[in-house]
Design a protein around this motif. Structure first.
Motif, PDB file in Angstrom:
ATOM      1  N   ARG A 600      36.323 -10.868  -7.047  1.00 28.74           N
ATOM      2  CA  ARG A 600      35.854 -10.473  -5.802  1.00 28.74           C
ATOM      3  C   ARG A 600      34.656 -11.276  -5.915  1.00 28.74           C
ATOM      4  N   GLN A 601      34.426 -11.782  -4.568  1.00 28.78           N
ATOM      5  CA  GLN A 601      33.356 -12.519  -4.446  1.00 28.78           C
ATOM      6  C   GLN A 601      31.891 -11.694  -4.218  1.00 28.78           C
ATOM      7  N   PRO A 602      30.878 -12.241  -4.846  1.00 22.24           N
ATOM      8  CA  PRO A 602      29.636 -11.506  -4.430  1.00 22.24           C
ATOM      9  C   PRO A 602      29.351 -10.943  -3.158  1.00 22.24           C
ATOM     10  N   ASP A 603      29.579 -12.178  -2.316  1.00 21.23           N
ATOM     11  CA  ASP A 603      29.084 -12.390  -0.798  1.00 21.23           C
ATOM     12  C   ASP A 603      30.276 -12.321   0.088  1.00 21.23           C
ATOM     13  N   MET A 604      31.303 -11.369  -0.406  1.00 21.71           N
ATOM     14  CA  MET A 604      32.637 -11.495   0.311  1.00 21.71           C
ATOM     15  C   MET A 604      32.361 -10.765   1.522  1.00 21.71           C
ATOM     16  N   VAL A 605      32.655 -11.110   2.725  1.00 17.25           N
ATOM     17  CA  VAL A 605      32.957 -10.610   4.110  1.00 17.25           C
ATOM     18  C   VAL A 605      34.370 -10.001   4.416  1.00 17.25           C
ATOM     19  N   PRO A 606      34.625  -8.764   4.380  1.00 16.50           N
ATOM     20  CA  PRO A 606      35.855  -8.187   4.532  1.00 16.50           C
ATOM     21  C   PRO A 606      36.366  -8.296   6.100  1.00 16.50           C
ATOM     22  N   LEU A 607      37.629  -8.679   5.979  1.00 12.36           N
ATOM     23  CA  LEU A 607      38.373  -8.896   7.277  1.00 12.36           C
ATOM     24  C   LEU A 607      37.715  -8.056   8.500  1.00 12.36           C
ATOM     25  N   GLY A 608      37.374  -8.954   9.373  1.00 16.94           N
ATOM     26  CA  GLY A 608      36.713  -8.307  10.618  1.00 16.94           C
ATOM     27  C   GLY A 608      35.417  -7.909  10.525  1.00 16.94           C
ATOM     28  N   HIS A 609      34.614  -7.826   9.696  1.00 17.06           N
ATOM     29  CA  HIS A 609      33.457  -7.475   9.299  1.00 17.06           C
ATOM     30  C   HIS A 609      32.244  -8.402   9.385  1.00 17.06           C
ATOM     31  N   HIS A 610      32.339  -9.721   9.927  1.00 13.49           N
ATOM     32  CA  HIS A 610      31.577 -10.682   9.843  1.00 13.49           C
ATOM     33  C   HIS A 610      30.295 -10.082  10.885  1.00 13.49           C
ATOM     34  N   GLU A 650      47.423  -3.240  -4.007  1.00 17.69           N
ATOM     35  CA  GLU A 650      45.883  -3.191  -3.660  1.00 17.69           C
ATOM     36  C   GLU A 650      45.596  -4.544  -2.632  1.00 17.69           C
ATOM     37  N   TYR A 651      46.429  -5.399  -2.734  1.00 19.30           N
ATOM     38  CA  TYR A 651      45.981  -6.910  -2.364  1.00 19.30           C
ATOM     39  C   TYR A 651      45.822  -6.981  -0.836  1.00 19.30           C
ATOM     40  N   LEU A 652      46.414  -6.096  -0.074  1.00 18.74           N
ATOM     41  CA  LEU A 652      46.426  -6.237   1.452  1.00 18.74           C
ATOM     42  C   LEU A 652      45.507  -4.949   1.998  1.00 18.74           C
ATOM     43  N   LYS A 653      45.098  -4.196   0.957  1.00 17.19           N
ATOM     44  CA  LYS A 653      43.903  -3.126   1.513  1.00 17.19           C
ATOM     45  C   LYS A 653      42.895  -4.048   2.341  1.00 17.19           C
ATOM     46  N   PRO A 654      42.570  -3.540   3.666  1.00 20.78           N
ATOM     47  CA  PRO A 654      41.547  -4.386   4.474  1.00 20.78           C
ATOM     48  C   PRO A 654      40.189  -4.669   3.816  1.00 20.78           C
ATOM     49  N   SER A 655      39.895  -3.634   2.903  1.00 23.71           N
ATOM     50  CA  SER A 655      38.377  -3.930   2.316  1.00 23.71           C
ATOM     51  C   SER A 655      38.483  -5.045   1.215  1.00 23.71           C
ATOM     52  N   CYS A 656      39.711  -5.318   0.981  1.00 24.16           N
ATOM     53  CA  CYS A 656      40.141  -6.372  -0.306  1.00 24.16           C
ATOM     54  C   CYS A 656      40.132  -7.734   0.298  1.00 24.16           C
ATOM     55  N   ILE A 657      40.556  -7.711   1.711  1.00 24.17           N
ATOM     56  CA  ILE A 657      40.849  -9.075   2.264  1.00 24.17           C
ATOM     57  C   ILE A 657      39.513  -9.861   2.724  1.00 24.17           C
ATOM     58  N   GLU A 658      39.347 -10.886   2.240  1.00 27.40           N
ATOM     59  CA  GLU A 658      38.136 -11.810   2.818  1.00 27.40           C
ATOM     60  C   GLU A 658      38.617 -12.309   4.186  1.00 27.40           C
TER      61      GLU A 658
END
Length: 663
Positions: A600-610, A650-658
């Protein structure tokens, strides 16, 4: 005289602020005014100024800014500028989200999205035409290798446009973790110098450091047929398996295997026969690593779906028939355990190659880069589709440029450790690119084509379809704000140029493989945009994140094979298995890169949360908020389901999707 309140927001990244002085002008429909400000923007700050303007500027159209420097050009990352006009005027936003360098004047248009045909004010049309002309000089296409999608013209990361570069925190983290991985590799090499490397348990000597809980479970269960089958549905590469509609022609059953034929035909009739065919690897030249020849195969696996939804392998053919071997050896679960294990290892090695080259590099990274470059070349900042897509191309050009100079370059990681390295990976990429279809990038079409709809144990398929539906609703919500009729879609020259640029230029005449060269309707545009966002977000997450879980225990997915495929069963010994699997150096490199690329990237932006606000007005914001609500609902559903599973997906949990392809 009117009083204007100006707020200037600076990015929060390292070095976003500037010691240089910034000059501002307000430009309205009736005139413009230079603001006498002493603005020296500070990182992460929003600075506010009140300024009296003698004349009525009218409706604000642009903010112009210029950064002055003397000895040092100290770049400034401007987030956005907002202006509150006199009286009861609404606050007007001017999004920027880019680096300001040099001393040229930069014009920021008011943030309302506008189609080319919407411009009653000619100043906006002139602005968008100039912007595209300038961008097409900055964002140029290049051919990395003939027969592959085009890339951004940048031989190294420093050649990239500044706004496509990693921010400083991302760069420092990326490069420091590479060094940490190299140090861990060196320590493991020292640790194993005086140790034996003769049995599978010896891989435990390097199975420490960066690993996941799921990787530990894989280490314990990797030899089980059930887990072997499970990975075709929900592992690192869920893209190859398909339901059989007939027995493959390459599956030559010799005399004496009538019982196997009967079993296969029974499963076929029941609709429970599946196959994974790696024929794309046939004839690809294998690597030579440190003077030692490596080996490749093109296996075929036939599997049956049991009533409980679990896939079990029935037979493995490691190589297809050829004139010198018209009836290749078939490996069965009833064979001697080491022979069957080695056959499965050959399949897992082949899956590693197709996963990394075809489904990861080509179908997500390179396709995302084509979308990114075409977007920068064809859609101006005022265009609603630019505002919609720009959060989903963050960092993509730099991570791909780094891959071309470090991972798949001459002397790169692939050449050092992977059996398709040394040039075979490029040939494999070309083969895969020739087969890349529009439908293969759209889960409803792809899963239907592969016969995987409705399978209870297909968690990737289930989650991918749900995400596709949610993204499609999001896309439709935005598109219908700006394109109320099909003729508006057809009449947008910038949109049509973008579509043509992707299909004919970036993807090298891909219209023969189903990609559109124009949009004739709202629905066609929505489908294409859904594919773009799904590819850059969810699909990349599904293909990228599993590397650490499934590849850290190297015997489960060996990056290379050091002996030829077996042609007999009785002669397979532990020495044969260990002599085939990666050596210590290769195994350590596989572990290090798997961690580096899928953590997981430290500056990861989850899907839709820019956080960037490119759109103005409440309607686009409402569509985005509904998208986030839909994603939160799916997150809860997946979390509840996973609590009931031995192997949670877990890979397609929205919180895990960049939100974009960044690693």
């Amino acid at each position: 005289m009117g009083r204007y309140r100006i707020r200037v927001a600076t990015g929060a990244w390292l070095f976003s602020g500037s010691y240089n002085r910034v000059q501002l002008w307000l430009v309205g429909a009736r005139g413009e005014a230079e603001l006498e400000l002493q603005l020296r923007p500070a990182r992460g700050e929003e600075e506010e100024f009140d300024h009296d303007v003698a004349e009525d500027l009218g409706l604000l159209q642009f903010v112009r800014l210029r950064k002055h420097h003397w000895l040092v050009d100290d770049a400034w990352f401007c987030d956005r500028i907002t202006v509150q006009g006199p009286g009861a005027c609404a606050e007007v936003a001017f999004p920027c989200y880019r680096w300001v360098q040099g001393e040229d004047i930069l014009s920021l248009p008011e943030g309302t999205a506008r189609l080319p045909g919407d411009n009653a004010l000619d100043v906006f049309q002139k602005h968008r035409e100039k912007e595209l002309k300038d961008r097409q000089q900055i964002y140029c296409w290049a051919t990395w290798k003939e027969g592959l999608p085009l890339t951004i013209a940048a031989d190294r990361k420093d050649d990239l446009p500044p706004n496509m570069r990693f921010h400083e925190e991302k760069r420092l983290d990326f490069e420091s973790t590479l060094k940490a991985g190299a140090l861990e590799m060196a320590l493991k090499r020292v640790y194993t110098l005086l140790s034996s490397w003769n049995c599978l348990e010896d891989f435990d000597q390097i199975f420490w450091g960066q690993k996941s809980a799921l990787a530990e479970k894989v280490r314990q269960c990797w030899q089980d047929d059930e887990l072997f089958g499970y990975q075709f549905l929900n592992g690192a590469n869920p893209m190859l398996l398909r339901r059989s509609t007939s027995l493959p022609s390459r599956l030559v059953l010799p005399s004496g295997m009538e019982e196997l034929r009967a079993q296969l035909e029974k499963e076929l009739q029941n609709g429970s026969l599946f196959e994974a065919d790696f024929i794309l690897l046939d004839g690809i030249p294998a690597n030579v690593i440190r003077g030692e020849k490596q080996y490749l195969a093109a296996p075929l696996v036939m599997l049956k779906m049991e009533p409980n939804g679990k896939l079990q392998p029935m037979v493995i053919q490691i190589q297809p028939p050829n004139p010198s071997s018209p009836t290749p050896t078939l490996f069965l679960p009833s064979d001697p355990p080491l022979a069957w294990l080695l056959a499965k290892s050959w399949v897992r090695n082949s899956d590693f190659q197709l996963h990394e080259i075809q489904y990861h590099l080509l179908n997500t990274h390179l396709v995302a880069e084509v979308i990114a470059v075409a977007t920068m070349r064809c859609l101006p900042g005022l265009h609603p589709i630019f505002k919609f897509l720009i959060p989903h191309i963050r960092y993509t050009m730099e991570i791909n440029t780094r891959a071309r100079t470090q991972l798949i370059s001459d002397g790169g990681i692939f050449d050092k450790a992977v059996s398709t390295g040394g040039g075979g990976h490029v040939q494999l990429l070309r083969r895969a690119a020739a087969q890349l279809t529009y439908c293969s990038l759209c889960p409803p079409d792809d899963l239907a084509d592969r016969g995987l709809l409705g399978l209870p144990g297909a968690l990737y398929a289930r989650d991918a379809l749900r995400l596709w539906e949610i993204i499609a609703r999001y896309v439709e919500g935005i598109v219908h704000l700006f394109y109320q009729r099909d003729d508006v879609v057809k009449g947008d020259p910038e949109l049509q140029a973008w579509c043509q640029e992707i299909t004919e230029v970036g993807l090298c005449q891909a219209q023969d493989r189903g990609f559109p060269v124009s949009f004739q309707s709202q629905s066609q545009l929505c489908h294409f945009l859904t594919m773009c966002i799904f590819t850059c977000t969810a699909q990349h997450a599904a293909i990228n994140q599993g590397q650490l879980d499934w590849y850290a225990w190297v015997p489960n997915a060996p990056c290379t094979m050091r002996m030829p495929p077996p042609t007999t069963k009785e002669d397979v010994t532990m020495a044969t298995v260990m002599g085939s699997l990666p050596d210590v150096r290769q195994a350590c490199l596989q572990m290090a890169i798997s961690w580096h690329l899928s953590r997981r990237q430290p500056d990861m932006v989850p899907l839709g949360h820019h956080k960037e606000k490119y759109f103005s007005g409440p309607k686009p914001k409402a569509v985005l908020n509904q998208f986030r609500t839909d994603l939160e609902k799916l997150e809860k559903e997946i979390t509840a389901r996973n609590e009931q599973l031995d192997w949670p997906y877990e890979y397609l949990k929205p919180s895990c999707i960049e939100n974009s392809v960044t690693i």
